[in-house]
Write a protein that holds these residues in place. Sequence first.
Motif, PDB file in Angstrom:
ATOM      1  N   THR A  64      -2.916 -14.766 -11.524  1.00  0.00           N
ATOM      2  CA  THR A  64      -2.264 -15.916 -12.154  1.00  0.00           C
ATOM      3  C   THR A  64      -1.113 -15.481 -13.051  1.00  0.00           C
ATOM      4  OG1 THR A  64      -3.962 -15.883 -13.866  1.00  0.00           O
ATOM      5  CG2 THR A  64      -4.233 -17.499 -12.108  1.00  0.00           C
ATOM      6  N   THR A  78      -8.407 -13.024 -10.823  1.00  0.00           N
ATOM      7  CA  THR A  78      -7.626 -14.210 -11.202  1.00  0.00           C
ATOM      8  C   THR A  78      -6.687 -13.964 -12.381  1.00  0.00           C
ATOM      9  OG1 THR A  78      -9.564 -15.023 -12.367  1.00  0.00           O
ATOM     10  CG2 THR A  78      -9.095 -15.979 -10.229  1.00  0.00           C
ATOM     11  N   ARG A  79      -7.112 -13.129 -13.345  1.00  0.00           N
ATOM     12  CA  ARG A  79      -6.206 -12.889 -14.476  1.00  0.00           C
ATOM     13  C   ARG A  79      -4.885 -12.256 -14.024  1.00  0.00           C
ATOM     14  NH1 ARG A  79      -9.524 -10.949 -19.849  1.00  0.00           N
ATOM     15  NH2 ARG A  79     -10.182 -13.024 -20.471  1.00  0.00           N
ATOM     16  N   LEU A 123     -15.713 -17.953  -6.590  1.00  0.00           N
ATOM     17  CA  LEU A 123     -17.113 -17.551  -6.529  1.00  0.00           C
ATOM     18  C   LEU A 123     -17.950 -18.635  -5.848  1.00  0.00           C
ATOM     19  CD1 LEU A 123     -19.232 -15.412  -7.461  1.00  0.00           C
ATOM     20  CD2 LEU A 123     -19.554 -16.802  -9.495  1.00  0.00           C
ATOM     21  N   SER A 132     -11.631 -18.545 -10.917  1.00  0.00           N
ATOM     22  CA  SER A 132     -12.715 -17.624 -10.598  1.00  0.00           C
ATOM     23  C   SER A 132     -13.942 -18.397 -10.131  1.00  0.00           C
ATOM     24  CB  SER A 132     -13.088 -16.793 -11.816  1.00  0.00           C
ATOM     25  OG  SER A 132     -11.990 -16.055 -12.248  1.00  0.00           O
ATOM     26  N   ILE A 187     -14.634 -11.378 -11.300  1.00  0.00           N
ATOM     27  CA  ILE A 187     -13.513 -11.975 -10.569  1.00  0.00           C
ATOM     28  C   ILE A 187     -12.385 -12.314 -11.533  1.00  0.00           C
ATOM     29  CG2 ILE A 187     -12.792 -13.918  -9.140  1.00  0.00           C
ATOM     30  CD1 ILE A 187     -15.634 -14.080  -8.072  1.00  0.00           C
ATOM     31  N   THR A 188     -12.756 -12.833 -12.720  1.00  0.00           N
ATOM     32  CA  THR A 188     -11.730 -13.199 -13.694  1.00  0.00           C
ATOM     33  C   THR A 188     -10.949 -11.969 -14.154  1.00  0.00           C
ATOM     34  OG1 THR A 188     -13.114 -15.020 -14.453  1.00  0.00           O
ATOM     35  CG2 THR A 188     -11.313 -14.348 -15.893  1.00  0.00           C
ATOM     36  N   TYR A 189     -11.679 -10.913 -14.536  1.00  0.00           N
ATOM     37  CA  TYR A 189     -11.020  -9.720 -15.072  1.00  0.00           C
ATOM     38  C   TYR A 189     -10.175  -9.000 -14.020  1.00  0.00           C
ATOM     39  CZ  TYR A 189     -13.021  -9.444 -19.759  1.00  0.00           C
ATOM     40  OH  TYR A 189     -13.317  -9.670 -21.067  1.00  0.00           O
ATOM     41  N   LEU A 211     -18.684 -13.940 -12.055  1.00  0.00           N
ATOM     42  CA  LEU A 211     -17.561 -14.793 -12.462  1.00  0.00           C
ATOM     43  C   LEU A 211     -16.585 -14.010 -13.344  1.00  0.00           C
ATOM     44  CD1 LEU A 211     -16.746 -18.000 -12.518  1.00  0.00           C
ATOM     45  CD2 LEU A 211     -17.382 -17.758 -14.903  1.00  0.00           C
ATOM     46  N   GLU A 212     -17.131 -13.259 -14.304  1.00  0.00           N
ATOM     47  CA  GLU A 212     -16.277 -12.473 -15.199  1.00  0.00           C
ATOM     48  C   GLU A 212     -15.568 -11.360 -14.442  1.00  0.00           C
ATOM     49  OE1 GLU A 212     -15.528 -13.092 -18.153  1.00  0.00           O
ATOM     50  OE2 GLU A 212     -17.097 -14.356 -18.999  1.00  0.00           O
ATOM     51  N   SER A 221      -7.646 -19.243 -15.461  1.00  0.00           N
ATOM     52  CA  SER A 221      -8.178 -18.095 -14.720  1.00  0.00           C
ATOM     53  C   SER A 221      -9.664 -18.278 -14.445  1.00  0.00           C
ATOM     54  CB  SER A 221      -7.963 -16.802 -15.510  1.00  0.00           C
ATOM     55  OG  SER A 221      -6.588 -16.566 -15.695  1.00  0.00           O
TER      56      SER A 221
END
Lengths: 74, 261
Positions: free
Chosen positions: B181, B177-178, A33, A29, B172-174, B169-170, A25
């Motif tokens: 995926t 992408t999490r 970004l 990201s 987008i991840t939270y 970045l976090e 993930s």
Amino acid sequence: MGDREPQDDDQQGTRPHAVGWNALSYMLSGLLLGVGVGWLLSRWLGTDLMMLVGLLGGMSLSMYVIWVRYVREH
Amino acid sequence: MRLRLAAGEGFSPPTTEFFWQPLVGDGAFAFTRPMLLMVLSVAVIAPVMVFVAKRMQVVPSKGQFLTEGTYNFVRNSVGKDMIGAKEFRPFIPLLFTQFLLILVNNLFEIIPLLQFPTFSRIGFPVALTLVVFAVYHVVGMRRHGVGGYFKRMVPPGVPGWIVPLIFFLELITYFVTRPVTLALRLMANMFAGTLLLVVFALGGEYMLLEGSNLFVRVASLGSFALFVIMTFFEILVGFLQAYVFVLLTAFYIADSLAEEH
């Protein structure tokens, strides 16, 4: 590497699996970004090179965050 | 050679059309085969669980043994390991339900007549993921407060100039992408596995029935053999994907609850 007791991994149980899947993930990201910022910079500066810089920068940032969160803390 | 011979005769390989199987009606409001299977899975899981729970004994029966084994696996190896001994209890019902639902629906892929993995249709994993998405955000915001939740996304001890980058970045991840995926991994694995099985089954059938010479007809055995091998492999994939899904659910919850990052 060598300063960890081998039993540490056993105590963590299934956690390393999740960290591994979760790293995916973060890499995605970083990719999003980096390419996003790179695309904006490319439009601003009028050169496609910024896309590549953004891509590599984003992936590097991902690896840095993964290291900070899951390697350095243990 | 074999493929070319088979394909040359006009064999049309299965496409994504295979996954659109409306039973009643058509279009956006059709009642489809995976919908029926989802209903069936609940109709199987719920009575079995109630039945086993009602007849708990000190010396377990086979069914109780199996259920307890599965439950203990999710409870201890996933929930307790990930979330920690202090706080994992409230999340066990969610994790166990998810695991059973995904596992049973994945195994539907290889059960004769059913033979369709419900989660190969993206809507089903998306629905499960939305629940997970809501749970780990709400749990995190209740623990740290909304502001604190976003503030703690950046780990301490990083150089100041990099903080805004890490925050994005976090973020987008939270938020992207999490969940993406999580849903796509489950969907794509079941989708790809099923497509492989269908290709080997239909290809073998075509070579056997329509093959232009004896060699091609005999070679169909290879296709059928791969179908059987892949069927066993898909049992493994079904378990693995159910495991990975609950593992990551627990991991995200643990991440939201953790005090220091």
